[in-house]
Design an enzyme around this catalytic site. Structure first.
Site, PDB file in Angstrom:
ATOM      1  N   LYS A 172       0.852  -1.187   0.000  1.00  0.00           N
ATOM      2  CA  LYS A 172       0.000   0.000   0.000  1.00  0.00           C
ATOM      3  C   LYS A 172       0.892   1.243   0.000  1.00  0.00           C
ATOM      4  CE  LYS A 172      -1.799   2.751   2.861  1.00  0.00           C
ATOM      5  NZ  LYS A 172      -1.733   3.990   2.046  1.00  0.00           N
ATOM      6  N   GLY A 225       7.376   5.354   7.664  1.00  0.00           N
ATOM      7  CA  GLY A 225       6.461   6.484   7.798  1.00  0.00           C
ATOM      8  C   GLY A 225       6.721   7.212   9.089  1.00  0.00           C
ATOM      9  N   THR A 227       6.547   8.428  13.041  1.00  0.00           N
ATOM     10  CA  THR A 227       6.698   7.681  14.300  1.00  0.00           C
ATOM     11  C   THR A 227       5.348   7.432  14.973  1.00  0.00           C
ATOM     12  OG1 THR A 227       8.976   8.362  14.625  1.00  0.00           O
ATOM     13  CG2 THR A 227       7.739   7.823  16.616  1.00  0.00           C
ATOM     14  N   THR A 229       2.439   7.023  13.507  1.00  0.00           N
ATOM     15  CA  THR A 229       1.801   5.919  12.780  1.00  0.00           C
ATOM     16  C   THR A 229       2.509   4.608  13.092  1.00  0.00           C
ATOM     17  OG1 THR A 229       1.479   7.533  11.012  1.00  0.00           O
ATOM     18  CG2 THR A 229       0.889   5.262  10.520  1.00  0.00           C
ATOM     19  N   GLU A 247      10.720   1.678   9.898  1.00  0.00           N
ATOM     20  CA  GLU A 247      11.654   2.771   9.613  1.00  0.00           C
ATOM     21  C   GLU A 247      10.868   4.055   9.806  1.00  0.00           C
ATOM     22  OE1 GLU A 247      13.641   2.179   5.880  1.00  0.00           O
ATOM     23  OE2 GLU A 247      14.672   0.425   6.659  1.00  0.00           O
ATOM     24  N   CYS A 281      13.517  11.516   5.792  1.00  0.00           N
ATOM     25  CA  CYS A 281      13.713  11.194   7.208  1.00  0.00           C
ATOM     26  C   CYS A 281      15.155  11.438   7.639  1.00  0.00           C
ATOM     27  CB  CYS A 281      13.288   9.759   7.484  1.00  0.00           C
ATOM     28  SG  CYS A 281      14.041   8.575   6.355  1.00  0.00           S
ATOM     29  N   GLU A 382       9.747  16.261  14.837  1.00  0.00           N
ATOM     30  CA  GLU A 382      10.005  16.158  13.397  1.00  0.00           C
ATOM     31  C   GLU A 382       9.063  17.081  12.630  1.00  0.00           C
ATOM     32  OE1 GLU A 382       9.032  12.527  11.164  1.00  0.00           O
ATOM     33  OE2 GLU A 382      11.029  12.642  10.283  1.00  0.00           O
TER      34      GLU A 382
HETATM   35  O1  TXE Z   1       2.688   9.711   7.299  1.00  0.00           O
HETATM   36  P1  TXE Z   1       2.151   8.324   7.795  1.00  0.00           P
HETATM   37  P2  TXE Z   1       1.906  11.082   7.153  1.00  0.00           P
HETATM   38  C1  TXE Z   1       6.521  11.859   9.172  1.00  0.00           C
HETATM   39  C2  TXE Z   1       6.557  13.337   8.943  1.00  0.00           C
HETATM   40  C3  TXE Z   1       5.149  13.632   8.600  1.00  0.00           C
HETATM   41  C4  TXE Z   1       4.426  12.699   9.523  1.00  0.00           C
HETATM   42  C5  TXE Z   1       3.041  12.331   9.121  1.00  0.00           C
HETATM   43  O2  TXE Z   1       6.888  13.996  10.135  1.00  0.00           O
HETATM   44  O3  TXE Z   1       4.804  14.959   8.813  1.00  0.00           O
HETATM   45  O4  TXE Z   1       5.209  11.543   9.530  1.00  0.00           O
HETATM   46  O5  TXE Z   1       3.012  12.038   7.727  1.00  0.00           O
HETATM   47  C6  TXE Z   1       0.042   4.649   6.063  1.00  0.00           C
HETATM   48  N1  TXE Z   1      -2.034   1.660   9.671  1.00  0.00           N
HETATM   49  N2  TXE Z   1       6.897  11.069   8.013  1.00  0.00           N
HETATM   50  O6  TXE Z   1       0.689  11.174   7.998  1.00  0.00           O
HETATM   51  O7  TXE Z   1       0.765   8.455   8.326  1.00  0.00           O
HETATM   52  C7  TXE Z   1      -0.169   5.802   5.139  1.00  0.00           C
HETATM   53  O8  TXE Z   1      -1.316   5.628   4.354  1.00  0.00           O
HETATM   54  C8  TXE Z   1      -1.306   1.333   8.600  1.00  0.00           C
HETATM   55  C9  TXE Z   1       8.216  10.536   8.051  1.00  0.00           C
HETATM   56  O9  TXE Z   1       1.696  11.314   5.752  1.00  0.00           O
HETATM   57  O10 TXE Z   1       3.169   7.737   8.653  1.00  0.00           O
HETATM   58  C10 TXE Z   1       1.120   5.782   4.335  1.00  0.00           C
HETATM   59  O11 TXE Z   1       1.055   4.777   3.337  1.00  0.00           O
HETATM   60  N3  TXE Z   1      -0.835   2.226   7.728  1.00  0.00           N
HETATM   61  C11 TXE Z   1       8.444   9.545   7.021  1.00  0.00           C
HETATM   62  C12 TXE Z   1       2.153   5.395   5.386  1.00  0.00           C
HETATM   63  O12 TXE Z   1       1.401   4.773   6.430  1.00  0.00           O
HETATM   64  C13 TXE Z   1      -1.084   3.525   7.956  1.00  0.00           C
HETATM   65  C14 TXE Z   1       7.745   9.624   5.757  1.00  0.00           C
HETATM   66  C15 TXE Z   1       2.937   6.560   5.976  1.00  0.00           C
HETATM   67  O13 TXE Z   1       2.027   7.539   6.419  1.00  0.00           O
HETATM   68  C16 TXE Z   1      -1.841   3.926   9.070  1.00  0.00           C
HETATM   69  C17 TXE Z   1       6.407  10.163   5.872  1.00  0.00           C
HETATM   70  C18 TXE Z   1      -2.322   2.933   9.948  1.00  0.00           C
HETATM   71  N4  TXE Z   1      -3.025   3.224  11.039  1.00  0.00           N
HETATM   72  C19 TXE Z   1       6.061  10.898   6.977  1.00  0.00           C
HETATM   73  N5  TXE Z   1      -1.924   5.276   9.042  1.00  0.00           N
HETATM   74  C20 TXE Z   1       9.772   8.893   6.948  1.00  0.00           C
HETATM   75  N6  TXE Z   1      10.284   8.372   8.042  1.00  0.00           N
HETATM   76  O14 TXE Z   1      10.373   8.792   5.885  1.00  0.00           O
HETATM   77  C21 TXE Z   1      -1.256   5.701   7.963  1.00  0.00           C
HETATM   78  N7  TXE Z   1      -0.751   4.640   7.282  1.00  0.00           N
END
Ligand code: TXE
Length: 478
Positions: A172, A225, A227, A229, A247, A281, A382
């Protein structure tokens, strides 16, 4: 109107209930098209298809799977320009960056893991107790959940080793950046990945991501994604004891030692802070500099930041593109307001005025923030945008304490000349990766991942194979 579909088994299908999400172009704010707004039933169908397809794929020789991965790499290389243009349009990043980083790395991920599984040897030992063989076996069905900042780069970083190890996959991608995953699935099909081995489900995290994590027939979840989440993913996965690789985010320090070449350090620190609009990140979002050099560094950094061209991601001269979404720009701007409330001074950080159609895009000038305590929220949470804070230290020990004084521990950069001191600082930092006089230089054989709230586990090289396979020891007893 463009319309993406899920890939389930051999089929291209909409969500079972027909719902869709819009995909918006960050540089214009215009709708590009739609993707399925999948739910638990769509995930169920994808997992079922993966279950059926996995045993035959897992039974193929390593050599066969490696050849298929190489064919995927070839397909991605042939489409490198199209991938760069698509990723840039979908994510907001400059096309020049996508050409240099995202497109080649996606192909490299497949080529690297093809070569690694071909050449890896595991111990086989003759012992007085018997003959012991270690071997890898597929885990089964692996769920891959990936973010929007490096969409194809991070998806292929997981998909290549997962397939190489003989698993079937349900992926996904982020709902904000679904397009290059769709292109990748065309390439997988052409390269001979059998139907059902790789399934793609689009949708929101809570509706399509969460059912993958909770599904009892998904044996492993690899997530990159945020932290927050990641914490929800870990909690949802725990009852099923599935393998988990996380990660997560970072708040990475750039430590400039007193003997550093300040000009080089300023350029390097700006590059580490603002590349990909600060949406990596690994970005260096906190700069720690000796008090005697603070003002000189800030002057150079502000000059470097204001010299960056913000605008049309397709233009060859653009350095900083659009942030990924309106909501994300709001979040970043919220931190700039917080920085002022916390007593900081913000240099830059305004919305640029651009001509149509870019006047509807989510652009922001890079910002350098000074005058903040290293422990305040702006300097410890972050932000994931083009914002860097600068903090003065008096002793190197104090710099190390500041660098380590956050919940994250993903990466760090050290600038300096005295090799012994640099090495000592690098060893004292709580971070998974430390770069010296550079940033984001990678050898795919080395471990990648974070300490503390930046993640659980490592990927990269054989560590990826450990995530995506089960290890077994077979012993012929004497
Ligand atoms: O990322 P999410 P978001 C950080 C960055 C950003 C914050 C939120 O600070 O502002 O996270 O970003 C899926 N169960 N990073 O909300 O939610 C979602 O659909 C399973 C750092 O956009 O973490 C997407 O495919 N999956 C980072 C993925 O998780 C879920 C990169 C990441 O989304 C879910 C991105 C759930 N309950 C954001 N909720 C990095 N470390 O590189 C969401 N998703």
């Amino acid at each position: 109107m463009n319309r993406l579909l899920n890939r389930v088994g051999a089929d291209r299908v909409p969500a079972l209930d027909g719902r869709v999400l819009e995909d918006v172009v960050p540089s214009t704010g215009q709708v590009w098209g739609t993707m399925p707004r999948s739910g638990a039933d769509d995930v169920q169908a994808a997992v079922a298809a993966a279950r059926v397809a996995q045993p035959a794929w897992g039974a193929r020789s390593v050599e066969h799977r490696a050849r298929v991965l190489e064919a995927v790499a070839d397909g991605l290389e042939e489409r490198a320009d199209a991938i760069a243009a698509m990723e840039s349009e979908d994510q907001g990043k400059p096309v020049t960056l996508a050409r240099r980083v995202d497109a080649p790395r996606a192909a490299a991920n497949f080529r690297f893991f093809a070569s690694l599984v071909r050449t890896e040897s595991l111990p086989a030992t003759a012992h007085r107790s018997g003959w012991h063989q270690a071997m890898r076996q597929p885990i089964g069905v692996v769920g891959l959940i990936t973010p929007w900042n490096l969409p194809l780069y991070l998806l292929t970083w997981k998909l290549a080793p997962a397939l190489a190890c003989g698993n079937a996959v349900v992926a996904k991608p982020s709902e904000l950046t679904p397009r290059t995953a769709d292109l990748l699935w065309d390439v997988l099909e052409e390269a001979g990945v059998p139907a059902g081995v790789a399934n793609l489900v689009h949708g929101l995290g809570a509706e399509a991501g969460a059912p993958i994590v909770a599904h009892p027939d998904v044996d492993c979840v690899s997530f990159t994604g945020g932290t927050v989440t990641g914490r929800a993913v870990a909690a949802a996965a725990a009852p099923t004891f599935k393998k988990l690789s996380l990660e997560l985010g970072g708040k990475n320090p750039t430590v400039i030692l007193p003997d550093a070449d300040l000009d080089a350090a300023a350029v390097g620190a700006a590059w580490a802070a603002f590349t990909n609009q600060g949406e990596i990140c690994l970005c260096g979002s906190r700069i720690l500099v000796h008090r005697s050099q603070h003002d000189a560094l800030v002057e150079r950094l502000v000059a470097a930041a204001s010299a960056l061209t913000v605008g049309d991601p397709r233009a060859e001269g653009t350095d900083v593109g659009a942030l990924v979404s309106a909501a994300h720009r709001d979040k970043v701007e919220g931190y700039l307001r917080l920085a002022v409330e916390e007593g900081g001074t913000v240099h830059g950080g305004a919305r640029p005025s651009l001509r149509a159609p870019f006047d509807g895009g989510f652009f922001l000038h890079p910002a350098v923030v000074t005058g903040l305590a290293a422990s305040c929220r702006t300097a410890t949470e972050e932000i994931f945008g083009p914002v860097v804070t600068v903090h003065a230290y008096d002793t190197v020990d104090e710099a190390i304490a500041m660098a380590n004084g956050v919940a994250y521990g993903l990466s760090a950069t050290v600038w300096g000349r005295d090799t012994q001191r640099i090495q000592a600082v690098a060893e004292a930092l709580h971070a998974g990766m430390v770069w010296i006089n550079g940033w984001m230089v990678r050898d795919l054989r080395t471990p990648f991942g974070g300490w503390k709230h930046s993640g659980v586990g490592r990927e990269g090289g054989t560590w990826s194979l450990d995530v995506y396979s089960e290890l077994k020891t077979v012993t012929w007893c004497r």
